[in-house]
Enzyme design. Structure first.
Site, PDB file in Angstrom:
ATOM      1  N   GLN A   1      -6.505   8.483  31.428  1.00 47.28           N
ATOM      2  CA  GLN A   1      -5.330   7.836  32.226  1.00 47.28           C
ATOM      3  C   GLN A   1      -5.158   6.213  32.198  1.00 47.28           C
ATOM      4  O   GLN A   1      -5.899   5.402  32.859  1.00 47.28           O
ATOM      5  CB  GLN A   1      -5.485   8.460  33.676  1.00 47.28           C
ATOM      6  CG  GLN A   1      -4.262   7.908  34.415  1.00 47.28           C
ATOM      7  CD  GLN A   1      -4.353   8.667  35.779  1.00 47.28           C
ATOM      8  OE1 GLN A   1      -5.264   9.262  36.354  1.00 47.28           O
ATOM      9  NE2 GLN A   1      -3.529   8.233  36.759  1.00 47.28           N
ATOM     10  N   PHE A   2      -4.394   5.763  31.109  1.00 50.62           N
ATOM     11  CA  PHE A   2      -4.042   4.354  30.998  1.00 50.62           C
ATOM     12  C   PHE A   2      -3.371   3.602  31.995  1.00 50.62           C
ATOM     13  O   PHE A   2      -3.737   2.646  32.343  1.00 50.62           O
ATOM     14  CB  PHE A   2      -3.303   4.140  29.622  1.00 50.62           C
ATOM     15  CG  PHE A   2      -1.922   4.437  29.784  1.00 50.62           C
ATOM     16  CD1 PHE A   2      -1.072   3.443  30.075  1.00 50.62           C
ATOM     17  CD2 PHE A   2      -1.335   5.821  29.645  1.00 50.62           C
ATOM     18  CE1 PHE A   2       0.372   3.476  30.219  1.00 50.62           C
ATOM     19  CE2 PHE A   2       0.065   6.008  29.812  1.00 50.62           C
ATOM     20  CZ  PHE A   2       0.877   5.141  30.257  1.00 50.62           C
ATOM     21  N   THR A   3      -2.888   4.394  33.001  1.00 51.82           N
ATOM     22  CA  THR A   3      -2.028   3.914  34.072  1.00 51.82           C
ATOM     23  C   THR A   3      -3.294   3.275  35.046  1.00 51.82           C
ATOM     24  O   THR A   3      -2.867   2.484  36.210  1.00 51.82           O
ATOM     25  CB  THR A   3      -1.336   4.935  34.743  1.00 51.82           C
ATOM     26  OG1 THR A   3      -1.869   6.045  35.390  1.00 51.82           O
ATOM     27  CG2 THR A   3      -0.007   5.216  33.937  1.00 51.82           C
TER      28      THR A   3
END
Length: 145
Positions: free
Chosen positions: A78-80
């Protein structure tokens, strides 16, 4: 490296409407990887996560780990988790590692967990995933290397 850890009664990941992985009781890890993360960050977080005492013992006190209770792990990239939101209304993801850097580190993270004999399932790196979970507690912890 950031790990958003949720203690779950169950969790599953679907891609394009098809379930690709699921766990029963254990931990759901949303894993964010930063541009300058390394294997040192992986070693630190894996050790902290699998030994984190967030499961109830026989007295109802959070005093046991994933290892103690032989629970499962579901890891989802999850890059966010590296969203910067201080300026304006549109998050910036400049701190998040690009896929060509992040994916090998994500895979190494999973390998390190497996080396500790932890049952682990994964999401699909870079895919548009639907994640379903039943949070247990709720217990949600943010760890950072």
């Amino acid at each position: 490296m950031r790990a958003l850890i949720q203690r779950v009664k169950s969790a599953e990941v679907s891609v394009a409407g098809e379930k690709i992985s699921s766990i029963k009781s254990g931990l759901l890890i949303f894993l964010g990887i930063k541009t300058d993360d390394s294997e040192k960050d992986i070693d630190y977080l894996v050790k902290k996560i699998v030994n984190c005492r967030i499961f109830d013992d026989s007295n109802g006190v959070m005093n046991e780990s994933l290892i103690d209770q032989e629970k499962e792990l579901l890891v989802v990239s999850q890059f966010t988790l590296y969203a910067e939101t201080k300026k304006g209304n549109r998050p910036s993801y400049q701190l998040a590692a690009k896929g060509d850097v992040a994916e090998p580190l994500y895979q190494k993270f999973i390998t390190k967990v497996k080396e500790m004999n932890i049952p682990v399932q994964t999401g699909e790196f870079g895919a548009d995933m639907a994640v379903s979970l039943i949070n247990d507690g709720p217990v949600t912890i943010l760890m950072e290397s």
